[in-house]
Every structure is written in structure tokens, then in C-alpha cells.
Write a protein that holds these residues in place. Structure first.
Motif, PDB file in Angstrom:
ATOM      1  N   THR A 368       0.834  -1.195   0.000  1.00 49.26           N
ATOM      2  CA  THR A 368       0.000   0.000   0.000  1.00 49.26           C
ATOM      3  C   THR A 368       0.867   1.242   0.000  1.00 49.26           C
ATOM      4  N   GLY A 369       0.337   2.336  -0.544  1.00 46.34           N
ATOM      5  CA  GLY A 369       1.041   3.617  -0.552  1.00 46.34           C
ATOM      6  C   GLY A 369       0.109   4.716  -0.093  1.00 46.34           C
ATOM      7  N   ALA A 370       0.591   5.595   0.794  1.00 43.50           N
ATOM      8  CA  ALA A 370      -0.272   6.584   1.436  1.00 43.50           C
ATOM      9  C   ALA A 370       0.131   8.010   1.110  1.00 43.50           C
ATOM     10  N   ASP A 371      -0.728   8.935   1.555  1.00 46.88           N
ATOM     11  CA  ASP A 371      -0.568  10.351   1.240  1.00 46.88           C
ATOM     12  C   ASP A 371       0.608  10.997   1.962  1.00 46.88           C
ATOM     13  N   ASP A 372       1.090  10.374   3.034  1.00 44.83           N
ATOM     14  CA  ASP A 372       2.216  10.936   3.787  1.00 44.83           C
ATOM     15  C   ASP A 372       3.562  10.478   3.251  1.00 44.83           C
ATOM     16  N   HIS A 399      10.038   8.437   1.002  1.00 44.42           N
ATOM     17  CA  HIS A 399       9.444   9.519   0.206  1.00 44.42           C
ATOM     18  C   HIS A 399       8.803  10.541   1.137  1.00 44.42           C
ATOM     19  N   LYS A 400       8.987  11.823   0.800  1.00 50.88           N
ATOM     20  CA  LYS A 400       8.447  12.896   1.633  1.00 50.88           C
ATOM     21  C   LYS A 400       7.180  13.502   1.054  1.00 50.88           C
ATOM     22  N   GLU A 401       6.726  12.995  -0.095  1.00 51.49           N
ATOM     23  CA  GLU A 401       5.464  13.420  -0.702  1.00 51.49           C
ATOM     24  C   GLU A 401       4.605  12.179  -0.935  1.00 51.49           C
ATOM     25  N   GLN A 402       3.353  12.399  -1.318  1.00 50.55           N
ATOM     26  CA  GLN A 402       2.401  11.310  -1.448  1.00 50.55           C
ATOM     27  C   GLN A 402       2.861  10.245  -2.435  1.00 50.55           C
ATOM     28  N   ALA A 417       8.274  -1.469  -7.266  1.00 52.22           N
ATOM     29  CA  ALA A 417       8.488  -0.137  -7.830  1.00 52.22           C
ATOM     30  C   ALA A 417       7.485   0.825  -7.203  1.00 52.22           C
ATOM     31  N   VAL A 418       7.960   2.035  -6.854  1.00 55.93           N
ATOM     32  CA  VAL A 418       7.126   3.033  -6.187  1.00 55.93           C
ATOM     33  C   VAL A 418       7.328   4.375  -6.881  1.00 55.93           C
ATOM     34  N   ALA A 419       6.233   5.097  -7.121  1.00 59.85           N
ATOM     35  CA  ALA A 419       6.301   6.468  -7.642  1.00 59.85           C
ATOM     36  C   ALA A 419       5.700   7.404  -6.609  1.00 59.85           C
ATOM     37  N   ALA A 420       6.247   8.627  -6.525  1.00 59.68           N
ATOM     38  CA  ALA A 420       5.788   9.559  -5.498  1.00 59.68           C
ATOM     39  C   ALA A 420       5.809  10.989  -6.003  1.00 59.68           C
ATOM     40  N   GLY A 421       5.151  11.856  -5.230  1.00 54.90           N
ATOM     41  CA  GLY A 421       5.034  13.261  -5.585  1.00 54.90           C
ATOM     42  C   GLY A 421       6.314  14.050  -5.479  1.00 54.90           C
ATOM     43  N   ASP A 422       7.409  13.430  -5.056  1.00 58.58           N
ATOM     44  CA  ASP A 422       8.709  14.105  -5.041  1.00 58.58           C
ATOM     45  C   ASP A 422       9.443  13.928  -6.362  1.00 58.58           C
TER      46      ASP A 422
END
Length: 490
Positions: A368-372, A399-402, A417-422
Motif C-alpha cells: 500500500t502507498g499513502a498520502d504521507d 518519500h516525503k510526498e504522497q 516499484a514506487v512512484a511519489a510526488g517528489d
């Protein structure tokens, strides 16, 4: 990633006005004694002195030092540890990529899916070819501005490592690095922007022929469009083939949702079975009939107190699916339930749970991946009752963004693999463990970079990342543009 600056270290040559005045040698020797030539023993001829350069060293040696001085400010940029200074930009380190290409579309495509093709599994040769489908996010809402884009990426060559590269296992691909990437597309007009698009392939009725490829597009208008894009895919490889206006029309339009949504998933065990979820917290099931039509059950599954952000069918149980929500929970459901209520509810975050991925290799593992910015891995065998409060098998707040996308490797249940708002895509190996020195925080061991972190790829405004199921270790990510890449670490 590498960060680069244009500053150089080292002293420059003397300017004419700064040179010392000529000395009277006779007067100087009276005061200084006998003059000794410091190069007398080192060089035997004038030619050797000229070859050595003005500072007494060979030109090659001096130039190498100057090159090192120019590169002294290059280093690895680590998200969360480093900050870009004024004038600095990030650039990929080509030595860490097996393949890396950027491809642009007229409008950003913030959701896409990789299509399985008939070119074979476990492909490793170059140049590579792949097929994708994506929905656009046009700036205007005029009819025809937004599209469903069926795309073919070809000419995807390996990175040019220069002479002396012996890392390739293939002896017959010496010209792989010379190919230029090509993007071909066929478009289907849509009435609104695409929130999420997913594809599935129905089994072929004829042996040796590819199956029918369907897409489900969750739109901003709350309608869900189902298209058959098989003619569009065939047109890429059939000279003279065209797509008709009738073939651009949806096979079916689902109008059960009253609010827009972002959650959609096709079943991998029941061909043509579709889940869709919306911002009202409602989930609908649509099934394909024997005649090829689609029927949506108008009795929704409900229980979430927030929007449904992600839906995933179980990879092993045909009647089971999971949902992730902005209420911070993941719920597990059985479509056979007459009550239409979740069988299990688990609070996995105090923040919105944006994305989720069910492992295809080990069906009791869920990511799972969350907004924090936190992403975690859970063992579903521990979720036996809603009163349990199990801990995740692993949790990372790197990651420091969602977190905007998470996906298990298709054949390796330790790689994610994970993608984030950073603006980054990260690759993780859950099988990596700390050794004794790392556990004690030994010298030179970074304490804020998890040892499971394999790789960081930069892509502005990245939203989704997907593994290619047939091209070993290759990924596609979308944001400001498309990135197609494969690292040497996976």
C-alpha cells in the motif's frame, strides 16, 4: 541521479601583467649563490622539457588532474538528504541504466497501462518494442481535445556505454545502440479527461491468434468507457490498415456512478469482469455476457467512509477483491456476499491510502502507498478479523510526498516499484537485510537511506509506474513525459 555544477577548481595561468620582472642573473647569483636547475637530473634534453609542460609534468597527467577538478562537485543526489542549490539540475547517470528513453505526447497522460503482446515472454534483446494505452489530461474540455491513446514504442535501444563495454550477454546486438526510439499512436476521442485507465486481454477463440484487448477508462465525468482497441493495435503492424469511426466508439458505457472515481481493475481470473469505484465510496461490478455485452450490477458494495482510491482483484481467488480508501483503510470483499459488506477492514494508515498492489507471485502479500509518503507491505494471513491490529512486514517513509503508484515485480516477489510526488520512481529489494556493521550505523553507512532501496529515477510530475510483463526488468513511468527504462540493478 547526479547533480552537476559548472564550477572548476585549480589555479589558472599567470596573466602577462602579473608576471615577475626579469632578473639580472649576475647580480642574482652574487646574492643567491650557485643557481641549480631543478629539472637538470629529470630531463636530458630540451624536447623532454617541452613535452613535460610548463609545470614540469607531462601534459596528459596535468589534463587528467584538471578533469578531476572539474568533476569534484558531481555526486549522488539522495531524496530527503540533499537539496538542489540555485543553478543545479538533476541528470541521470547513464552507467546505471541498461536502457533509458524519454517520449513525449501532445498532452500529459497521467494514467496508462502496459499491454501484453505476441512478441514473446522474457525478452532481453534490443531494440525493444512495447505497446501501451493512456488517457490524456488536456488543458481544455472541448470535445476531441481529450483522447484515449493506443501507442507503440519501438526502436528502444540499450544505453551506449562506449568502447570496452563487455556487460552484454548478447553477441548479436552490436548495433542495438544505434536505433532511435519511435512513438506511433492511434487516438480515440473522449468527452472528458481520464482519471484512470486499465486494460485486459480476453483469450482468443482461435489457436495461434492474439486475443481481444479491452480497456476501461474512468473519466472525470463519472462515466466509465469500455473500448475494444484490438483494431488499433493491429493497424500498427498491418500496412494500409485504418481504424474506422465505428471502431472508435465504446462497446459499453457504465453510468452507475454519480461521482467521478479513480479505482478500476480487470479480473485476471474471470475474463471481462470489471471493478470500478468512486469518490462516494461505492464499488460496482460489471460482467461480460456470453454474447460479448456488459452488464453492471446496480447493487454497490459499500462500507468506506471516504473515496475509493484503488481496487485490486485477488490474483488467486476469483470472487475476492480488495479496496483502498482515503479513509485510511484497506477492505477485503467477497462478491458472493449478499450483504455487500466487507469481510475484513484494516486501518493501515492515518492518511489517505492512494494506491495498492497485490503480489502475483505470493498472493498473501499486499503493498500500500499513502498520502504521507509511506509505503508498506502486509501479510493478509494476519488479517483474520477486523479487531486484529497486525503490523506491516515492512514500512518505509523514505518519500516525503504522497505515494502515487506502487507495483510488484511481475516475477520476483521481493522487488517493488514506487512512484511519489517528489518526482521520483524508486526500486526496492525487500530481500536485502542489514549486515552487522550497517545495523550498528558504522562509519560511512547512511542512516536515513534504507538498505532495501536499489535505485532512484527522476521524472517530473510522475504519477504511475508499471513493469513490462514480458521485457525482463523494464519499466514505464508517466508524468510530464513517458520514461521507458531498465536499470542494471534489476
Amino acid at each position: 541521479m547526479s547533480k552537476r555544477t559548472a564550477d572548476a577548481a585549480g589555479d589558472g595561468p599567470l596573466k602577462d601583467r602579473d608576471r615577475p620582472e626579469k632578473m639580472d642573473v649576475d647580480d642574482a647569483t652574487k646574492d643567491m649563490g650557485e643557481f641549480e636547475d631543478e629539472f637538470e637530473d629529470e630531463f636530458e634534453s630540451e624536447d623532454e622539457i617541452l613535452e613535460a609542460g610548463v609545470d614540469g609534468r607531462p601534459d596528459v597527467e596535468r589534463e587528467a588532474e584538471e578533469k578531476d577538478a572539474m568533476e569534484v562537485d558531481q555526486g549522488t543526489f539522495i531524496v530527503g538528504r540533499n537539496k538542489l542549490e540555485a543553478g543545479q539540475t538533476l541528470a541521470p547517470d547513464p552507467t546505471t541504466y541498461e536502457m533509458f528513453h524519454s517520449l513525449s505526447t501532445p498532452w500529459p497522460c497521467l494514467s496508462f497501462d502496459v499491454l501484453k503482446d505476441g512478441l514473446g515472454d522474457n525478452r532481453k534483446t534490443y531494440p525493444a518494442t512495447m505497446y501501451t494505452v493512456a488517457g490524456t489530461q488536456a488543458e481544455t474540455a472541448r470535445t476531441g481535445e481529450n483522447q484515449l491513446m493506443v501507442m507503440k514504442f519501438s526502436g528502444l535501444s540499450r544505453m551506449n556505454k562506449g568502447d570496452g563495454d563487455e556487460s552484454s550477454d548478447d553477441e548479436d546486438d552490436d548495433d542495438d545502440e544505434d536505433a532511435d526510439p519511435i512513438l506511433e499512436s492511434k487516438t480515440i476521442p473522449l468527452k472528458s479527461t481520464t482519471n484512470r485507465v486499465r486494460a485486459t486481454q480476453l483469450p482468443s477463440q482461435e489457436a495461434g491468434r492474439p486475443g481481444t484487448t479491452l480497456t476501461a477508462t474512468m473519466s472525470e465525468s463519472s462515466d466509465v468507457y469500455i473500448h475494444d482497441i484490438t483494431p488499433h493495435l493491429d493497424s500498427f503492424d498491418t500496412p494500409g490498415s485504418t481504424v474506422t469511426a465505428q471502431q472508435n466508439k465504446p462497446l459499453s458505457t457504465i453510468r452507475a456512478h454519480k461521482a467521478e472515481g479513480y479505482a478500476v481493475d480487470w479480473s485476471s481470473t474471470v475474463p471481462g469482469k470489471l471493478l470500478t469505484g468512486d469518490n462516494d465510496g461505492l464499488i460496482y461490478v460489471t460482467s461480460r455476457s456470453d454474447g460479448g455485452g456488459f452488464q453492471t450490477d446496480n447493487r454497490p458494495f459499500q462500507g468506506h467512509t471516504g473515496s475509493v482510491e484503488e481496487l485490486q482483484w485477488s490474483p488467486s481467488e476469483a470472487s475476492v477483491f480488495a479496496s483502498a480508501s482515503s479513509d485510511g483503510t484497506v477492505r477485503v470483499w467477497d462478491v458472493r456476499s449478499k450483504a455487500r459488506k466487507p469481510a475484513i477492514t484494516m486501518q493501515v494508515s492515518q492518511h489517505d491510502v492512494n494506491v495498492m498492489s497485490w503480489s502475483r507471485q505470493t498472493s498473501h502479500l499486499l503493498a500500500t502507498g499513502a498520502d504521507d509518503g509511506t509505503w508498506a507491505v502486509w501479510d493478509l494471513r494476519q488479517w483474520k478479523t477486523s479487531s486484529d491490529s497486525p503490523q506491516p512486514l515492512a514500512s518505509f517513509d523514505y518519500h516525503k510526498e504522497q505515494v502515487t503508484s506502487v507495483e510488484w515485480h511481475p516475477t520476483d516477489d521481493s522487488i517493488v516499484a514506487v512512484a511519489a510526488g517528489d518526482n521520483t520512481v524508486t526500486l526496492w529489494d525487500l530481500a536485502v537485510e542489514l549486515d552487522d556493521e550497517e545495523a550498528k550505523g558504522g562509519a560511512g553507512v547512511p542512516t536515513d537511506v534504507p538498505p532495501q532501496l536499489l535505485f532512484v529515477h527522476y521524472l517530473k510530475d510522475v504519477k504511475e509506474v508499471h513493469w513490462h510483463p514480458q521485457i525482463t526488468g523494464s519499466l514505464v513511468a508517466t508524468g510530464e513525459e513517458f520514461s521507458v527504462f531498465r536499470t542494471i540493478s534489476v
